[in-house]
Design a protein around this motif. Structure first.
Motif, PDB file in Angstrom:
ATOM      1  N   VAL A 209     -14.078  -0.315  17.335  1.00 23.65           N
ATOM      2  CA  VAL A 209     -15.002   0.434  16.478  1.00 23.65           C
ATOM      3  C   VAL A 209     -16.199   0.806  17.341  1.00 23.65           C
ATOM      4  O   VAL A 209     -16.728  -0.034  18.076  1.00 23.65           O
ATOM      5  CB  VAL A 209     -15.472  -0.412  15.267  1.00 23.65           C
ATOM      6  CG1 VAL A 209     -16.526   0.327  14.462  1.00 23.65           C
ATOM      7  CG2 VAL A 209     -14.295  -0.792  14.381  1.00 23.65           C
ATOM      8  N   LEU A 210     -16.613   2.069  17.266  1.00 27.23           N
ATOM      9  CA  LEU A 210     -17.782   2.539  17.995  1.00 27.23           C
ATOM     10  C   LEU A 210     -18.825   2.984  16.984  1.00 27.23           C
ATOM     11  O   LEU A 210     -18.532   3.797  16.100  1.00 27.23           O
ATOM     12  CB  LEU A 210     -17.410   3.713  18.910  1.00 27.23           C
ATOM     13  CG  LEU A 210     -16.320   3.441  19.944  1.00 27.23           C
ATOM     14  CD1 LEU A 210     -15.899   4.728  20.628  1.00 27.23           C
ATOM     15  CD2 LEU A 210     -16.797   2.423  20.959  1.00 27.23           C
ATOM     16  N   VAL A 211     -20.029   2.453  17.108  1.00 26.10           N
ATOM     17  CA  VAL A 211     -21.117   2.771  16.185  1.00 26.10           C
ATOM     18  C   VAL A 211     -22.178   3.574  16.935  1.00 26.10           C
ATOM     19  O   VAL A 211     -22.709   3.106  17.937  1.00 26.10           O
ATOM     20  CB  VAL A 211     -21.733   1.481  15.601  1.00 26.10           C
ATOM     21  CG1 VAL A 211     -22.840   1.819  14.617  1.00 26.10           C
ATOM     22  CG2 VAL A 211     -20.671   0.625  14.930  1.00 26.10           C
ATOM     23  N   GLY A 212     -22.461   4.773  16.456  1.00 29.23           N
ATOM     24  CA  GLY A 212     -23.404   5.645  17.145  1.00 29.23           C
ATOM     25  C   GLY A 212     -22.701   6.385  18.274  1.00 29.23           C
ATOM     26  O   GLY A 212     -21.562   6.084  18.617  1.00 29.23           O
TER      27      GLY A 212
ATOM     28  N   ALA B 123     -19.657   4.735  26.360  1.00 25.28           N
ATOM     29  CA  ALA B 123     -18.819   3.814  25.578  1.00 25.28           C
ATOM     30  C   ALA B 123     -17.631   4.554  24.982  1.00 25.28           C
ATOM     31  O   ALA B 123     -16.516   4.029  24.945  1.00 25.28           O
ATOM     32  CB  ALA B 123     -19.645   3.149  24.480  1.00 25.28           C
ATOM     33  N   TRP B 124     -17.859   5.777  24.546  1.00 21.56           N
ATOM     34  CA  TRP B 124     -16.771   6.565  23.973  1.00 21.56           C
ATOM     35  C   TRP B 124     -15.721   6.879  25.037  1.00 21.56           C
ATOM     36  O   TRP B 124     -14.529   6.820  24.775  1.00 21.56           O
ATOM     37  CB  TRP B 124     -17.325   7.853  23.368  1.00 21.56           C
ATOM     38  CG  TRP B 124     -17.998   7.646  22.039  1.00 21.56           C
ATOM     39  CD1 TRP B 124     -18.780   6.592  21.662  1.00 21.56           C
ATOM     40  CD2 TRP B 124     -17.952   8.518  20.923  1.00 21.56           C
ATOM     41  NE1 TRP B 124     -19.220   6.773  20.382  1.00 21.56           N
ATOM     42  CE2 TRP B 124     -18.734   7.950  19.909  1.00 21.56           C
ATOM     43  CE3 TRP B 124     -17.340   9.743  20.686  1.00 21.56           C
ATOM     44  CZ2 TRP B 124     -18.904   8.550  18.667  1.00 21.56           C
ATOM     45  CZ3 TRP B 124     -17.521  10.349  19.453  1.00 21.56           C
ATOM     46  CH2 TRP B 124     -18.282   9.753  18.459  1.00 21.56           C
ATOM     47  N   GLU B 125     -16.187   7.218  26.232  1.00 19.04           N
ATOM     48  CA  GLU B 125     -15.272   7.513  27.330  1.00 19.04           C
ATOM     49  C   GLU B 125     -14.397   6.307  27.632  1.00 19.04           C
ATOM     50  O   GLU B 125     -13.186   6.414  27.782  1.00 19.04           O
ATOM     51  CB  GLU B 125     -16.084   7.918  28.561  1.00 19.04           C
ATOM     52  CG  GLU B 125     -15.307   8.692  29.571  1.00 19.04           C
ATOM     53  CD  GLU B 125     -16.218   9.307  30.627  1.00 19.04           C
ATOM     54  OE1 GLU B 125     -15.974   8.999  31.809  1.00 19.04           O
ATOM     55  OE2 GLU B 125     -17.142  10.058  30.265  1.00 19.04           O
TER      56      GLU B 125
ATOM     57  N   LEU C 249     -19.425   7.168  13.363  1.00 21.31           N
ATOM     58  CA  LEU C 249     -18.670   5.922  13.450  1.00 21.31           C
ATOM     59  C   LEU C 249     -17.233   6.292  13.805  1.00 21.31           C
ATOM     60  O   LEU C 249     -16.659   7.182  13.177  1.00 21.31           O
ATOM     61  CB  LEU C 249     -18.743   5.230  12.089  1.00 21.31           C
ATOM     62  CG  LEU C 249     -18.318   3.802  11.919  1.00 21.31           C
ATOM     63  CD1 LEU C 249     -19.191   2.864  12.736  1.00 21.31           C
ATOM     64  CD2 LEU C 249     -18.415   3.402  10.454  1.00 21.31           C
ATOM     65  N   ILE C 250     -16.699   5.654  14.846  1.00 30.63           N
ATOM     66  CA  ILE C 250     -15.314   5.892  15.267  1.00 30.63           C
ATOM     67  C   ILE C 250     -14.535   4.592  15.048  1.00 30.63           C
ATOM     68  O   ILE C 250     -14.973   3.528  15.478  1.00 30.63           O
ATOM     69  CB  ILE C 250     -15.240   6.259  16.766  1.00 30.63           C
ATOM     70  CG1 ILE C 250     -15.842   7.632  17.026  1.00 30.63           C
ATOM     71  CG2 ILE C 250     -13.813   6.182  17.286  1.00 30.63           C
ATOM     72  CD1 ILE C 250     -14.915   8.788  16.825  1.00 30.63           C
TER      73      ILE C 250
ATOM     74  N   LEU D 299     -13.908  -6.225  13.581  1.00 26.40           N
ATOM     75  CA  LEU D 299     -13.218  -5.623  14.724  1.00 26.40           C
ATOM     76  C   LEU D 299     -14.194  -5.234  15.835  1.00 26.40           C
ATOM     77  O   LEU D 299     -13.880  -5.363  17.018  1.00 26.40           O
ATOM     78  CB  LEU D 299     -12.436  -4.388  14.251  1.00 26.40           C
ATOM     79  CG  LEU D 299     -11.591  -3.648  15.277  1.00 26.40           C
ATOM     80  CD1 LEU D 299     -10.537  -4.561  15.885  1.00 26.40           C
ATOM     81  CD2 LEU D 299     -10.943  -2.431  14.622  1.00 26.40           C
ATOM     82  N   SER D 300     -15.382  -4.804  15.460  1.00 26.30           N
ATOM     83  CA  SER D 300     -16.357  -4.327  16.448  1.00 26.30           C
ATOM     84  C   SER D 300     -16.957  -5.454  17.288  1.00 26.30           C
ATOM     85  O   SER D 300     -17.325  -5.244  18.436  1.00 26.30           O
ATOM     86  CB  SER D 300     -17.499  -3.579  15.757  1.00 26.30           C
ATOM     87  OG  SER D 300     -18.382  -4.482  15.108  1.00 26.30           O
ATOM     88  N   GLY D 301     -17.101  -6.632  16.673  1.00 26.23           N
ATOM     89  CA  GLY D 301     -17.770  -7.736  17.359  1.00 26.23           C
ATOM     90  C   GLY D 301     -19.287  -7.552  17.428  1.00 26.23           C
ATOM     91  O   GLY D 301     -19.984  -8.318  18.085  1.00 26.23           O
ATOM     92  N   LEU D 302     -19.798  -6.544  16.747  1.00 23.53           N
ATOM     93  CA  LEU D 302     -21.232  -6.250  16.759  1.00 23.53           C
ATOM     94  C   LEU D 302     -21.945  -6.971  15.619  1.00 23.53           C
ATOM     95  O   LEU D 302     -21.328  -7.272  14.600  1.00 23.53           O
ATOM     96  CB  LEU D 302     -21.463  -4.743  16.583  1.00 23.53           C
ATOM     97  CG  LEU D 302     -20.930  -3.829  17.678  1.00 23.53           C
ATOM     98  CD1 LEU D 302     -21.020  -2.372  17.233  1.00 23.53           C
ATOM     99  CD2 LEU D 302     -21.707  -4.050  18.965  1.00 23.53           C
TER     100      LEU D 302
END
Length: 124
Positions: free
Chosen positions: A106-109, A114-116, A99-100, A50-53
């Motif tokens: 998905v947000l890592v770190g 990015a969170w905003e 991790l969100i 999902l993150s694509g990272l």
């Protein structure tokens, strides 16, 4: 918006800052202790997709366990994503935090910009 899943290690100062950011911005979340309730390999594989990272981004590269187990060398040697997810699932201290996990991201770190964008932009 459904509450996001917030995976954290409560003693981590970055996690505490991230949690304060969520609270300040009124973001609804479900809290999960990343060591007491470590993500499974299946969860990590789904979040990775999902993150694509790159899978490397999910590792806590500054952690003692990462260095002790020489994980960088294992990744450099061509560890598969499935093996990396299985390794991450062994111990929550290997996982980059916080991790969100949302419905479609998905947000890592903790990166406030990015969170905003992911948590506050548009109709979220």
């Amino acid at each position: 918006m459904q509450p996001v899943l917030f995976l954290e290690y409560p003693k981590c100062t970055t996690c505490r800052r991230a949690k304060a950011w969520l609270d300040e911005h009124g973001v609804s979340y479900t809290d999960r202790h990343i060591v007491e309730e470590n993500p499974t390999a299946e969860e990590l594989a789904a979040w990775h997709e999902l993150s694509g990272l790159p899978i490397r981004r999910f590792f806590n590269t500054s952690g003692m366990l990462y260095r002790e187990r020489n994980i960088k060398a294992q990744l450099d040697a061509g560890m598969s994503d499935a093996d990396a997810c299985a390794l991450l699932a062994e111990n929550g201290m290997l996982v980059k935090r916080p991790l969100i996990v949302g419905d479609d991201f998905v947000l890592v770190g903790f990166k406030p910009e990015a969170w905003e964008q992911a948590l506050l932009a548009g109709d979220r």
